[in-house]
Motif scaffolding. Structure first.
Motif, mmCIF file in Angstrom:
data_model
loop_
_atom_site.group_PDB
_atom_site.id
_atom_site.type_symbol
_atom_site.label_atom_id
_atom_site.label_comp_id
_atom_site.label_asym_id
_atom_site.label_seq_id
_atom_site.Cartn_x
_atom_site.Cartn_y
_atom_site.Cartn_z
ATOM 1 N N THR A 32 -30.258 25.077 25.914
ATOM 2 C CA THR A 32 -30.450 25.192 27.141
ATOM 3 C C THR A 32 -31.541 26.150 27.542
ATOM 4 O OG1 THR A 32 -27.871 25.345 27.839
ATOM 5 C CG2 THR A 32 -28.896 25.662 29.701
ATOM 6 N N HIS A 38 -33.361 32.057 19.629
ATOM 7 C CA HIS A 38 -33.208 33.102 19.083
ATOM 8 C C HIS A 38 -32.452 32.195 17.179
ATOM 9 C CE1 HIS A 38 -28.907 32.149 18.976
ATOM 10 N NE2 HIS A 38 -28.963 33.395 19.842
ATOM 11 N N GLY A 40 -30.267 32.219 15.860
ATOM 12 C CA GLY A 40 -29.062 31.407 15.322
ATOM 13 C C GLY A 40 -29.536 30.042 16.115
ATOM 14 N N ASN A 41 -30.883 29.890 17.075
ATOM 15 C CA ASN A 41 -30.169 28.607 18.110
ATOM 16 C C ASN A 41 -31.089 27.969 16.943
ATOM 17 O OD1 ASN A 41 -30.965 30.466 21.204
ATOM 18 N ND2 ASN A 41 -28.710 29.623 20.094
ATOM 19 N N GLY A 227 -24.452 23.120 16.426
ATOM 20 C CA GLY A 227 -23.302 23.820 16.576
ATOM 21 C C GLY A 227 -22.136 24.156 16.548
ATOM 22 N N ASP A 229 -19.730 26.246 18.173
ATOM 23 C CA ASP A 229 -19.341 26.335 18.810
ATOM 24 C C ASP A 229 -19.311 25.556 19.669
ATOM 25 O OD1 ASP A 229 -21.842 26.685 18.868
ATOM 26 O OD2 ASP A 229 -22.308 28.113 20.344
ATOM 27 N N ILE A 260 -25.499 31.942 12.464
ATOM 28 C CA ILE A 260 -26.002 33.331 12.424
ATOM 29 C C ILE A 260 -25.259 34.318 12.983
ATOM 30 C CG2 ILE A 260 -28.001 34.325 11.950
ATOM 31 C CD1 ILE A 260 -29.008 31.765 10.487
ATOM 32 N N LYS A 266 -21.176 36.898 15.544
ATOM 33 C CA LYS A 266 -21.985 35.541 16.203
ATOM 34 C C LYS A 266 -23.452 35.830 16.809
ATOM 35 C CE LYS A 266 -22.823 31.480 18.806
ATOM 36 N NZ LYS A 266 -22.810 30.888 20.341
ATOM 37 N N MET A 267 -24.277 35.509 16.141
ATOM 38 C CA MET A 267 -26.101 36.123 17.201
ATOM 39 C C MET A 267 -25.569 35.198 18.786
ATOM 40 S SD MET A 267 -29.807 35.497 16.074
ATOM 41 C CE MET A 267 -30.185 36.761 15.025
ATOM 42 N N SER A 268 -24.965 36.181 19.136
ATOM 43 C CA SER A 268 -25.761 35.465 20.560
ATOM 44 C C SER A 268 -26.453 36.353 22.008
ATOM 45 C CB SER A 268 -24.926 34.840 21.070
ATOM 46 O OG SER A 268 -23.930 35.967 21.723
ATOM 47 N N LYS A 269 -27.273 35.342 22.980
ATOM 48 C CA LYS A 269 -28.022 36.087 23.596
ATOM 49 C C LYS A 269 -26.539 37.030 24.870
ATOM 50 C CE LYS A 269 -30.223 32.108 24.199
ATOM 51 N NZ LYS A 269 -30.316 30.382 24.641
HETATM 52 N N1 LIG Z 1 -25.371 32.067 16.128
HETATM 53 C C1 LIG Z 1 -25.583 31.120 15.423
HETATM 54 N N2 LIG Z 1 -26.034 30.558 15.352
HETATM 55 C C2 LIG Z 1 -25.637 29.184 14.620
HETATM 56 N N3 LIG Z 1 -26.264 28.460 15.710
HETATM 57 C C3 LIG Z 1 -26.065 28.455 16.867
HETATM 58 C C4 LIG Z 1 -25.920 30.295 17.296
HETATM 59 N N4 LIG Z 1 -25.952 30.056 18.554
HETATM 60 C C5 LIG Z 1 -25.911 29.065 19.449
HETATM 61 N N5 LIG Z 1 -26.378 28.615 18.485
HETATM 62 C C6 LIG Z 1 -26.464 26.737 18.241
HETATM 63 O O1 LIG Z 1 -27.556 26.894 19.058
HETATM 64 C C7 LIG Z 1 -27.687 25.617 20.180
HETATM 65 C C8 LIG Z 1 -27.868 25.933 21.252
HETATM 66 O O2 LIG Z 1 -27.349 26.631 21.761
HETATM 67 P P1 LIG Z 1 -27.311 27.485 23.075
HETATM 68 O O3 LIG Z 1 -29.365 26.588 23.870
HETATM 69 O O4 LIG Z 1 -26.437 25.697 24.616
HETATM 70 O O5 LIG Z 1 -27.485 28.756 23.510
HETATM 71 P P2 LIG Z 1 -26.181 29.178 23.356
HETATM 72 O O6 LIG Z 1 -24.954 28.576 22.972
HETATM 73 O O7 LIG Z 1 -25.864 29.481 24.722
HETATM 74 O O8 LIG Z 1 -26.533 30.337 22.439
HETATM 75 P P3 LIG Z 1 -25.906 31.580 22.882
HETATM 76 O O9 LIG Z 1 -24.345 32.099 21.823
HETATM 77 O O10 LIG Z 1 -26.844 32.892 22.051
HETATM 78 O O11 LIG Z 1 -26.183 31.596 24.445
HETATM 79 C C9 LIG Z 1 -26.129 24.878 20.070
HETATM 80 O O12 LIG Z 1 -26.343 23.762 19.339
HETATM 81 C C10 LIG Z 1 -24.962 26.251 19.717
HETATM 82 O O13 LIG Z 1 -24.467 25.514 18.995
#
Ligand SMILES: Nc1ncnc2c1ncn2[C@@H]1O[C@H](COP(=O)(O)OP(=O)(O)OP(=O)(O)O)[C@@H](O)[C@H]1O
Ligand SMILES: [Zn+2]
Length: 466
Positions: A32, A38, A40-41, A227, A229, A260, A266-269
């Motif tokens: 998105t 990051h 993770g993405n 990913g 999730d 990641i 979980k690394m996330s925004k």
């Molecule tokens: N920490 C992570 N490790 C591995 N894959 C990840 C991680 N965070 C997100 N992803 C993967 O990155 C891809 C891009 O996802 P997207 O742009 O929707 O970000 P997001 O999931 O909203 O990120 P965030 O969790 O940081 O908000 C997806 O396939 C998602 O599963």
């Protein structure tokens, strides 16, 4: 052996059988685009790029589709905050995404469709689901009727009862059942919208992938990935939409990468515990980041740390140094052909072992161990007083073959990173201060050689690339 992959749908490793002989239809959910990616993405684009490269190495033609979600609540919010339009935000971060993943060695997808370019296909998909009785309209929204789809929960291995206990109807949602999900959302004031049979609105998140996978790859695809999730609800909902519409299997194999993590989270925004690729590659060779990711099996979690990254860097440097030494020796080697058959066998054996590991659900971690063993073997050979041209070439070819599947360029002439340049400038300033002009000149020459131009200004030294 042949390629086996772990399928989330069956929770087993399965033999890969393509729909069409010699071809792979692969769909990877993309980002998105409301921010930089990051670390993770970056994992899905890197690990599934290797999956693609490996299929190509094994002779398949891969049609690799990866979408951009370019209309979404998060994009609209970012646009309002930054005083820009949603398309401006999306375009900016699509460009940034391309730049970042290219630096990480990811090949261009065969096709990168965007939601906003496929609105008609999405509307047609939703209309057909309503016609078949799998969806209903409610005050300008359209929802998927989960109870009508028998297999709901099969991908994430959850029963409908379990799922229902965790589901809620949020304020403003007009769904009949908590498990139903939006296919189309009526426009709220100030939001981007498209005209539809249900009034002005925009697509829900899940429908885009069902519609684009069908348009670009057909009703049934070989591999769908993303990913971990995304397995629930996103992929579960994609299965429901697509299979309800076509009555066919949507994807034969579902691949999900592990997270990641940072400090085991979980690394996330949303948690704010992220490192952007964009920032990181100013001071870190992006190939090291790629190598680091591939040194763990794609389904396992990685606890991200500077130490791990540093150890990946050392490892990659070791491989590259040996590779360079092989080239160097090649320039000074004779045409001795003793022992060539036994060396041919030894090196063919490395390739064979590499293939066995990659056939086993793309085990890049073990593949990299083999690359290290090959490095050791090459170093031993390089210690011999005489070397044969043919054997050196065999070594080089084996290195190159394995490295290209992993997407590593062992020969690459490295540019200086921003951080390295700044460090050198700082060192030059110090050298001048302590009147060590020889060292100061040496640094100036080194930067010049790397096409960095220095400019003395009253505010200090500025630099730019030629
Ligand atoms: N920490 C992570 N490790 C591995 N894959 C990840 C991680 N965070 C997100 N992803 C993967 O990155 C891809 C891009 O996802 P997207 O742009 O929707 O970000 P997001 O999931 O909203 O990120 P965030 O969790 O940081 O908000 C997806 O396939 C998602 O599963
Ligand atoms: Zn998707």
């Amino acid at each position: 052996m042949a390629i086996h992959l772990y399928n989330t749908l069956t929770r087993q490793k399965e033999l890969f059988k393509p729909i069409e002989e010699g071809k792979v239809r692969m769909y990877v959910c993309g980002p998105t685009v409301y921010n930089y990616i990051h670390i993770g993405n970056a994992r899905p684009p890197i690990v599934f790029d290797v999956v693609r490269r490996y299929f190509e190495y094994r002779g398949y033609e891969v049609n690799y589709v990866s979408n951009f979600t370019d209309v979404d609540d998060k994009i609209i919010k970012a646009a309002n905050e930054l005083g820009e339009t949603a398309p401006e935000i999306a375009n900016k971060f699509i460009a940034a995404y391309h730049e970042d993943v290219k630096a990480l060695g990811v090949m261009e997808a065969t096709c990168h469709p965007r939601v906003t370019e496929n609105i008609q296909e999405i509307i047609d998909f939703v209309s057909a689901l309503i016609e078949k009785g799998y969806a209903y309209e409610a005050e300008g929204d359209v929802y998927f009727k989960t109870r009508e789809f028998e297999g709901y929960g099969k991908l994430s291995h959850q029963s409908v009862d379990e799922l229902r206990s965790g589901a809620r109807i949020e304020v403003g949602e007009k769904k009949q059942n908590p498990l139903d999900f939006a296919l189309w959302k009526a426009a709220k004031p100030g939001e981007p919208y498209w005209e539809s049979p249900w009034g002005p609105g925009r697509p829900g998140w899940h429908i885009e992938c069902s519609a684009m996978a069908q348009k670009y790859l057909g009703d049934t695809i070989d591999i769908h990935a993303g990913g971990r999730d995304l397995a629930f609800p996103h992929h579960e909902n994609e299965v429901a939409q697509s299979e309800a519409l076509t009555g066919k299997t949507f994807a034969n194999y579902w691949l999900h990468n592990g997270y990641i993590n940072i400090n085991n989270e979980k690394m996330s925004k949303s948690l704010g515990n992220f490192v952007l690729v964009h920032d990181m590659i100013k001071n870190q060779d992006p190939e090291v980041i790629r190598f680091f990711m591939l040194s763990v099996h794609y389904r396992n979690p990685i606890n991200f740390s500077d130490e791990l990254l540093e150890s990946a860097k050392t490892g990659l440097e070791r491989i590259k140094a040996t590779f360079e030494n092989l080239h160097h020796r090649l320039a000074n080697s004779a045409d001795l052909s003793e022992d060539i058959d036994s060396w041919k066998e030894t090196l063919a054996n490395y390739k064979k072992r590499f293939i066995t590991e990659m056939d086993d659900d793309f085990n890049t971690a073990n593949a990299i161990s083999i690359l290290f063993e090959l490095t050791k073997e090459a170093n031993l050979y390089l210690q011999e007083p005489n070397s044969s041209k043919e054997i050196l070439e065999l070594f080089i070819q084996t290195f190159e073959e394995i490295a290209s599947v992993l997407g590593l360029d062992l020969m690459e002439e490295k540019e200086l990173l921003d951080g390295e340049i700044e460090q050198l400038i700082e060192e030059r300033n110090e050298a001048r201060k302590s009147r060590n002009f020889a060292r100061a000149d040496e640094i100036r020459d080194l930067l010049k050689e790397k096409n960095i131009i220095l400019e003395d200004t009253p505010q200090g030294v500025r630099w730019k690339r030629k």
